[in-house]
Design a protein around this motif. Structure first.
Motif, PDB file in Angstrom:
ATOM      1  N   VAL A   1       0.859  -1.111   0.005  1.00  0.00           N
ATOM      2  CA  VAL A   1       0.063  -0.037   0.361  1.00  0.00           C
ATOM      3  C   VAL A   1       0.619   1.241  -0.290  1.00  0.00           C
ATOM      4  CG1 VAL A   1      -1.699   1.346   1.484  1.00  0.00           C
ATOM      5  CG2 VAL A   1      -1.820  -1.208   1.082  1.00  0.00           C
ATOM      6  N   GLY A   2       2.017   1.421   0.886  1.00  0.00           N
ATOM      7  CA  GLY A   2       2.857   2.391   0.906  1.00  0.00           C
ATOM      8  C   GLY A   2       3.482   2.676  -0.367  1.00  0.00           C
ATOM      9  N   THR A   3       3.906   1.402  -1.313  1.00  0.00           N
ATOM     10  CA  THR A   3       4.686   1.639  -2.380  1.00  0.00           C
ATOM     11  C   THR A   3       3.909   1.914  -3.316  1.00  0.00           C
ATOM     12  OG1 THR A   3       6.322   0.059  -1.434  1.00  0.00           O
ATOM     13  CG2 THR A   3       6.275   0.453  -3.893  1.00  0.00           C
TER      14      THR A   3
ATOM     15  N   VAL B   1      12.248   1.937  -8.597  1.00  0.00           N
ATOM     16  CA  VAL B   1      13.387   1.886  -7.576  1.00  0.00           C
ATOM     17  C   VAL B   1      14.078   3.365  -7.451  1.00  0.00           C
ATOM     18  CG1 VAL B   1      15.721   0.615  -7.110  1.00  0.00           C
ATOM     19  CG2 VAL B   1      13.856  -0.559  -7.852  1.00  0.00           C
ATOM     20  N   LEU B   2      14.582   3.890  -8.701  1.00  0.00           N
ATOM     21  CA  LEU B   2      15.181   5.088  -8.751  1.00  0.00           C
ATOM     22  C   LEU B   2      14.325   6.321  -8.182  1.00  0.00           C
ATOM     23  CD1 LEU B   2      17.117   4.759 -12.125  1.00  0.00           C
ATOM     24  CD2 LEU B   2      18.003   4.333  -9.797  1.00  0.00           C
ATOM     25  N   SER B   3      12.876   6.217  -8.449  1.00  0.00           N
ATOM     26  CA  SER B   3      12.200   7.373  -8.090  1.00  0.00           C
ATOM     27  C   SER B   3      12.191   7.305  -6.452  1.00  0.00           C
ATOM     28  CB  SER B   3      10.763   7.027  -8.603  1.00  0.00           C
ATOM     29  OG  SER B   3      10.797   7.103 -10.149  1.00  0.00           O
ATOM     30  N   ALA B   4      12.086   6.120  -5.846  1.00  0.00           N
ATOM     31  CA  ALA B   4      12.209   6.019  -4.399  1.00  0.00           C
ATOM     32  C   ALA B   4      13.591   6.370  -3.801  1.00  0.00           C
ATOM     33  CB  ALA B   4      11.651   4.417  -4.039  1.00  0.00           C
ATOM     34  N   MET B   5      14.656   6.068  -4.354  1.00  0.00           N
ATOM     35  CA  MET B   5      15.681   6.384  -3.841  1.00  0.00           C
ATOM     36  C   MET B   5      16.143   7.997  -3.865  1.00  0.00           C
ATOM     37  SD  MET B   5      18.277   3.225  -5.521  1.00  0.00           S
ATOM     38  CE  MET B   5      19.678   4.084  -5.146  1.00  0.00           C
ATOM     39  N   HIS B   6      15.773   8.594  -4.803  1.00  0.00           N
ATOM     40  CA  HIS B   6      15.816   9.912  -4.929  1.00  0.00           C
ATOM     41  C   HIS B   6      14.697  10.955  -4.536  1.00  0.00           C
ATOM     42  CE1 HIS B   6      19.007   8.046  -7.490  1.00  0.00           C
ATOM     43  NE2 HIS B   6      19.587   9.054  -7.460  1.00  0.00           N
ATOM     44  N   MET B   7      13.563  10.303  -4.418  1.00  0.00           N
ATOM     45  CA  MET B   7      12.537  11.319  -3.868  1.00  0.00           C
ATOM     46  C   MET B   7      12.061  10.985  -2.598  1.00  0.00           C
ATOM     47  SD  MET B   7      11.304  12.905  -6.395  1.00  0.00           S
ATOM     48  CE  MET B   7       9.724  13.370  -6.002  1.00  0.00           C
ATOM     49  N   LEU B   8      12.625  10.240  -1.577  1.00  0.00           N
ATOM     50  CA  LEU B   8      12.241   9.812  -0.331  1.00  0.00           C
ATOM     51  C   LEU B   8      13.636   9.687   0.521  1.00  0.00           C
ATOM     52  CD1 LEU B   8       9.927   6.566  -0.848  1.00  0.00           C
ATOM     53  CD2 LEU B   8       9.216   9.026  -0.355  1.00  0.00           C
ATOM     54  N   PRO B   9      13.378   9.856   2.003  1.00  0.00           N
ATOM     55  CA  PRO B   9      14.527   9.676   2.452  1.00  0.00           C
ATOM     56  C   PRO B   9      14.716   8.274   2.802  1.00  0.00           C
ATOM     57  CG  PRO B   9      12.673  10.898   3.921  1.00  0.00           C
ATOM     58  CD  PRO B   9      12.315  10.609   2.650  1.00  0.00           C
ATOM     59  N   ALA B  10      16.202   7.867   2.949  1.00  0.00           N
ATOM     60  CA  ALA B  10      16.743   6.618   2.930  1.00  0.00           C
ATOM     61  C   ALA B  10      16.053   5.671   3.612  1.00  0.00           C
ATOM     62  CB  ALA B  10      18.043   6.661   3.503  1.00  0.00           C
ATOM     63  N   MET B  11      15.384   5.622   4.795  1.00  0.00           N
ATOM     64  CA  MET B  11      14.679   4.701   5.296  1.00  0.00           C
ATOM     65  C   MET B  11      13.353   4.409   4.515  1.00  0.00           C
ATOM     66  SD  MET B  11      13.351   4.519   9.241  1.00  0.00           S
ATOM     67  CE  MET B  11      11.976   5.626   8.924  1.00  0.00           C
TER      68      MET B  11
ATOM     69  N   GLY C   1      14.242   2.643   1.497  1.00  0.00           N
ATOM     70  CA  GLY C   1      14.329   1.196   2.069  1.00  0.00           C
ATOM     71  C   GLY C   1      13.192   0.262   2.002  1.00  0.00           C
ATOM     72  N   LEU C   2      12.068   1.047   2.691  1.00  0.00           N
ATOM     73  CA  LEU C   2      10.770   0.335   2.688  1.00  0.00           C
ATOM     74  C   LEU C   2      10.341  -0.007   1.481  1.00  0.00           C
ATOM     75  CD1 LEU C   2       9.304   2.109   5.671  1.00  0.00           C
ATOM     76  CD2 LEU C   2      10.221  -0.372   5.467  1.00  0.00           C
ATOM     77  N   VAL C   3      10.549   1.016   0.387  1.00  0.00           N
ATOM     78  CA  VAL C   3       9.819   0.707  -1.122  1.00  0.00           C
ATOM     79  C   VAL C   3      10.595  -0.603  -1.746  1.00  0.00           C
ATOM     80  CG1 VAL C   3       9.587   1.536  -3.175  1.00  0.00           C
ATOM     81  CG2 VAL C   3       9.136   3.175  -1.226  1.00  0.00           C
ATOM     82  N   LEU C   4      11.802  -0.604  -1.364  1.00  0.00           N
ATOM     83  CA  LEU C   4      12.545  -1.710  -2.004  1.00  0.00           C
ATOM     84  C   LEU C   4      12.269  -3.200  -1.338  1.00  0.00           C
ATOM     85  CD1 LEU C   4      16.241  -0.312  -2.386  1.00  0.00           C
ATOM     86  CD2 LEU C   4      14.463  -0.344  -3.978  1.00  0.00           C
ATOM     87  N   ALA C   5      12.129  -3.038   0.064  1.00  0.00           N
ATOM     88  CA  ALA C   5      11.785  -4.274   0.678  1.00  0.00           C
ATOM     89  C   ALA C   5      10.049  -4.538   0.148  1.00  0.00           C
ATOM     90  CB  ALA C   5      11.457  -3.851   1.961  1.00  0.00           C
ATOM     91  N   ALA C   6       9.252  -3.577  -0.453  1.00  0.00           N
ATOM     92  CA  ALA C   6       8.048  -3.977  -0.807  1.00  0.00           C
ATOM     93  C   ALA C   6       8.329  -4.808  -2.224  1.00  0.00           C
ATOM     94  CB  ALA C   6       7.105  -2.803  -1.041  1.00  0.00           C
ATOM     95  N   VAL C   7       9.060  -4.309  -2.891  1.00  0.00           N
ATOM     96  CA  VAL C   7       9.438  -5.130  -4.106  1.00  0.00           C
ATOM     97  C   VAL C   7       9.868  -6.573  -4.006  1.00  0.00           C
ATOM     98  CG1 VAL C   7      10.657  -5.318  -6.161  1.00  0.00           C
ATOM     99  CG2 VAL C   7      10.213  -3.050  -5.447  1.00  0.00           C
TER     100      VAL C   7
END
Length: 313
Positions: free
Chosen positions: A3-5, A135-145, A148-154
């Protein structure tokens, strides 16, 4: 995580100052290719065909009726009310997920046109353009933590399917094959077969991709998802909706779906034709036709009341 991702993160992008909402996306997509924003009958027909049969599009949905780990959810329904609630939740969730995933993809492509440095890996290798967008959108649009949750969602999405398939495969080997055919003894031995099956599948899976450069998403869709979907899906649908579906038709349909799903990616030369043909819809249709034809040739035996007699097992 999902849901978050695929719901909250796209909403954040949509309303972010960097993204600029739909106006930002529309402006830069028009610079890339005006046809990306074209709507109407001419665009709609071709878009629908591509969406229906394309790899990674609606063609994926041909596989759902054949996934054992999905079918057991339907088998667990207690009544029609559960089915209605489940259907409503599934449709709403699907709409949100598709909207969110497409929004992130459009945003990443717009940011590439805007010259964002973090989009360089996408432009360098357009074959994996779509896979890198989230992946790249999350890495550069969100704080690191949070990124990381977005990558974990994948990974969570991948693992939730993989572990379900492992559980179903192991229980089939232990309960449907070993217990019914070879050994009817204590359940403790069945548990050992169950665990051994999981181990063997894991080892074979690792060996099958050893020294190969594969993309998980494409590899799973081309083989695991497509093989199960084409082998079992048409048979389940026909057994539920067509009284003349026979045992012979189902067995041959499973065989044809299984073989076409495996053979097609290895014999079809996409580079020569310039047209991508996803093996799942093709194998699904081949299995469906096979089942219908042989069910008509060898109809199922019927009892005195006219109901088909289904062989045990």
């Amino acid at each position: 995580l999902m849901v978050g991702t695929l719901v909250i993160f796209p909403l954040y992008i949509w309303n972010s100052a960097v993204g600029g909402g739909w106006h930002f996306i529309e402006t830069h997509l028009r610079n890339v290719d005006p046809q990306l924003l074209e709507f109407g009958p001419r665009a709609g027909i071709f878009a629908f065909v591509g969406f229906l049969f394309g790899h990674g599009a609606l063609g994926i949905n041909f596989g759902y009726p054949g996934q054992p780990h999905v079918l057991v959810r339907f088998m667990a329904l207690r009544d029609r009310e559960d089915a209605f609630i489940g259907g409503f939740v599934a449709v709403v969730w699907g709409a949100l997920v598709y909207w969110g995933a497409v929004t992130v993809g459009l945003f990443a492509r717009a940011m590439a046109d805007a010259g964002a440095e973090w989009t360089a890996p996408m432009l360098a290798n357009k074959d994996i353009y779509g896979e890198l967008g989230l992946v790249l959108s999350a890495m550069h649009m969100l704080p690191a933590m949070l990124s990381g949750l977005v990558l974990a969602a994948v990974l969570a999405a991948i693992c939730s399917t993989a572990d379900s398939q492992l559980v179903v495969a192991a229980s089939s080997a232990a309960n449907d094959l070993y217990a019914r055919i070879f050994h009817r003894g204590p359940e403790k031995s069945h548990l050992a077969i169950n665990r051994l099956t999981v181990l063997l599948i894991g080892v074979v899976a690792v060996l099958s991709v050893l020294n190969q450069e594969v993309r998980v998403y494409e590899y799973v869709l081309t083989y695991g998802w497509a093989i199960l979907g084409a082998a079992f899906g048409p048979q389940v649908i026909l057994l539920l909706m067509w009284k003349r579906a026979s045992y012979t038709g189902c067995v041959l349909g499973m065989l044809v779906g299984f073989l076409v799903a495996i053979i097609w990616p290895n014999v079809y030369n996409e580079a020569a034709t310039g047209v991508h043909v996803y093996n799942l819809p093709l194998a699904f249709v081949a299995a469906l036709i096979t089942n219908v034809v042989f069910s008509l040739i060898v109809p199922p035996p019927r009892d005195s009341r006219g109901f088909p007699i289904v062989p045990e097992g």
